[in-house]
Design an enzyme around this catalytic site. Sequence first.
Site, short mmCIF file in Angstrom:
data_model
loop_
_atom_site.label_atom_id
_atom_site.label_comp_id
_atom_site.label_asym_id
_atom_site.label_seq_id
_atom_site.Cartn_x
_atom_site.Cartn_y
_atom_site.Cartn_z
N ARG A 112 0.83 -1.22 0.00
CA ARG A 112 0.00 0.00 0.00
C ARG A 112 0.86 1.27 0.00
NH1 ARG A 112 -1.99 -3.35 -1.24
NH2 ARG A 112 -3.81 -4.48 -0.54
N SER B 164 -10.89 0.08 3.19
CA SER B 164 -10.18 -0.08 4.47
C SER B 164 -9.63 1.27 4.91
CB SER B 164 -9.01 -1.06 4.30
OG SER B 164 -9.50 -2.31 3.89
N GLU C 161 -5.07 4.52 5.69
CA GLU C 161 -4.81 4.21 4.28
C GLU C 161 -5.20 5.36 3.34
OE1 GLU C 161 -5.92 0.22 2.67
OE2 GLU C 161 -6.67 1.40 0.99
C1 LIG Z 1 -15.54 0.06 -1.23
C2 LIG Z 1 -14.06 0.25 -1.42
C3 LIG Z 1 -13.23 -0.87 -1.55
C4 LIG Z 1 -11.86 -0.72 -1.76
N1 LIG Z 1 -11.07 -1.82 -1.87
C5 LIG Z 1 -9.74 -1.72 -2.05
C6 LIG Z 1 -8.92 -2.87 -2.18
O1 LIG Z 1 -9.39 -4.00 -2.15
N2 LIG Z 1 -7.59 -2.70 -2.36
C7 LIG Z 1 -7.03 -1.46 -2.44
O2 LIG Z 1 -5.80 -1.36 -2.59
N3 LIG Z 1 -7.79 -0.33 -2.32
C8 LIG Z 1 -9.12 -0.44 -2.14
N4 LIG Z 1 -9.90 0.69 -2.02
C9 LIG Z 1 -9.27 2.00 -2.07
C10 LIG Z 1 -9.35 2.68 -3.48
O3 LIG Z 1 -10.42 2.18 -4.23
C11 LIG Z 1 -8.06 2.48 -4.27
O4 LIG Z 1 -6.96 2.98 -3.55
C12 LIG Z 1 -8.13 3.19 -5.63
O5 LIG Z 1 -7.01 2.88 -6.41
C13 LIG Z 1 -8.25 4.70 -5.52
O6 LIG Z 1 -8.55 5.18 -6.82
P1 LIG Z 1 -9.24 6.58 -7.06
O7 LIG Z 1 -9.19 6.82 -8.52
O8 LIG Z 1 -10.57 6.62 -6.41
O9 LIG Z 1 -8.20 7.54 -6.33
P2 LIG Z 1 -8.51 8.85 -5.48
O10 LIG Z 1 -9.20 8.43 -4.21
O11 LIG Z 1 -9.19 9.87 -6.29
O12 LIG Z 1 -7.04 9.32 -5.14
C14 LIG Z 1 -6.20 8.58 -4.27
C15 LIG Z 1 -4.84 9.29 -4.17
O13 LIG Z 1 -4.19 9.21 -5.43
C16 LIG Z 1 -3.93 10.51 -5.95
N5 LIG Z 1 -4.18 10.44 -7.39
C17 LIG Z 1 -5.27 9.95 -8.01
N6 LIG Z 1 -5.10 9.97 -9.34
C18 LIG Z 1 -3.88 10.49 -9.58
C19 LIG Z 1 -3.13 10.78 -10.76
N7 LIG Z 1 -3.59 10.51 -11.98
N8 LIG Z 1 -1.90 11.34 -10.62
C20 LIG Z 1 -1.40 11.60 -9.38
N9 LIG Z 1 -2.06 11.35 -8.23
C21 LIG Z 1 -3.28 10.80 -8.33
C22 LIG Z 1 -4.89 11.45 -5.22
O14 LIG Z 1 -4.37 12.76 -5.15
C23 LIG Z 1 -4.96 10.78 -3.85
O15 LIG Z 1 -3.84 11.13 -3.07
C24 LIG Z 1 -11.28 0.57 -1.82
C25 LIG Z 1 -12.14 1.71 -1.70
C26 LIG Z 1 -13.50 1.53 -1.51
C27 LIG Z 1 -14.38 2.74 -1.38
#
Ligand SMILES: Cc1cc2nc3c(=O)[nH]c(=O)nc-3n(C[C@H](O)[C@H](O)[C@H](O)COP(=O)(O)OP(=O)(O)OC[C@H]3O[C@@H](n4cnc5c(N)ncnc54)[C@H](O)[C@@H]3O)c2cc1C
Length: 358
Positions: free
Chosen positions: A167, A240, A345
């Site tokens: 992570r 998480s 996280e």
């Molecule tokens: C129901 C649920 C289940 C989940 N299950 C998992 C799981 O099983 N495993 C896991 O690892 N995670 C899980 N997650 C967490 C999350 O889905 C992941 O971390 C996912 O990759 C985040 O993607 P996002 O596009 O929503 O990022 P965001 O939440 O929009 O951003 C996350 C971070 O990345 C940065 N960021 C985003 N895009 C970019 C970019 N293009 N360039 C630079 N920085 C960027 C943002 O500034 C922020 O700091 C879960 C979340 C939820 C709500």
Amino acid sequence: MSLRVERDVPLAPLTTLELGGAAEAFVAVESEAECLEAVEYAQAHGLALTFLGGGSNVVVPDAGVSGLVVAMRNRGIQFEEAAGRSVILRAAAGEPWENVVDAAVSRELAGLECLTGIPGLAGATPIQNVGAYGQEIGDQLVSVEVFDREEGMRRVLGRDDCELAYRDSRLKRDPTRFVVLAVSFELERGGAPALRYGELAEACPASASLAEVRHTVLALRRKKSMVLDPDDPNRRSAGSFFTNPVVDDETYARVVDAALARGLVEREDAIPCFPSDGRKKLAAGWLIERAGIHKGLRRGRVGVSSAHALALVHHGGGSTSELLALAGEIRAKVAAVFSVKLECEPQLLGPHGAPALP
Ligand SMILES: Cc1cc2nc3c(=O)[nH]c(=O)nc-3n(C[C@H](O)[C@H](O)[C@H](O)COP(=O)(O)OP(=O)(O)OC[C@H]3O[C@@H](n4cnc5c(N)ncnc54)[C@H](O)[C@@H]3O)c2cc1C
């Protein structure tokens, strides 16, 4: 200038927690060129920059986010045949992650099937080396195309340059430097699905296809409220909220002593623990429950998911400060019982004046 920069845009609806204030300035970019234009715009106007994907791993402060929030919406998935049975899948940062998994599994390309159901966009997956059910994107990652704000140029980072860990990554540790534009993975045509995770291996026959494994992972995730489902009462979460602590032998021994002394287990091997690079990875959900925090606990308009002790949920009408207070309460309880510090996280957005995660 083709950008449509808006002022005072509420961010809560753009996040899965549905919490927090507005962006001082906001723009959605649909191409790399627009993304680079947004970077220039922020520089020209002296605005701090924050990037947003699907908003599923962020916490937005109640006071909002100062500067320019750039929502990545550049789309596209391409395939390129490589040596042997390898195929390179390239996804633009703004492509929804589930589309990427679907594109791979439907073409019988192995490597991402266990990562189904994870909300968000492709560009965020290397940030915290997304993982689930025995796979991590780091297993297949070939390169990340970035805009390096320090160097002021587009670059391609190889897998090793990303310094991926559990992570974690260099991109996460240095959030003001790299903007992810696209991500490439190496997949295996006709490869076998990964059945490394005990619960998944038990639920799937060894002969299961990629599609069957994906289907099973989705069913397992749904039971834990770990997919986005509008009918699920636990739906407003960031997944998480705490990572599993990776501890040294001394800390592990303290956890064992505490668990035995309090009668939480009868034997050491009842404590969930997995080897991790010479250290021990403990299950944060187990520590939380054994510290006396139960699934379904409520504190006003926020609480712990009734399906998963690791997920904090917003029940509607709440605030980020309530959520962070609950996170602080949980961390304090786990520290008091086990002397283990849980790490949060999700990323707290907001370069200026944002309160620290507890
Ligand atoms: C129901 C649920 C289940 C989940 N299950 C998992 C799981 O099983 N495993 C896991 O690892 N995670 C899980 N997650 C967490 C999350 O889905 C992941 O971390 C996912 O990759 C985040 O993607 P996002 O596009 O929503 O990022 P965001 O939440 O929009 O951003 C996350 C971070 O990345 C940065 N960021 C985003 N895009 C970019 C970019 N293009 N360039 C630079 N920085 C960027 C943002 O500034 C922020 O700091 C879960 C979340 C939820 C709500």
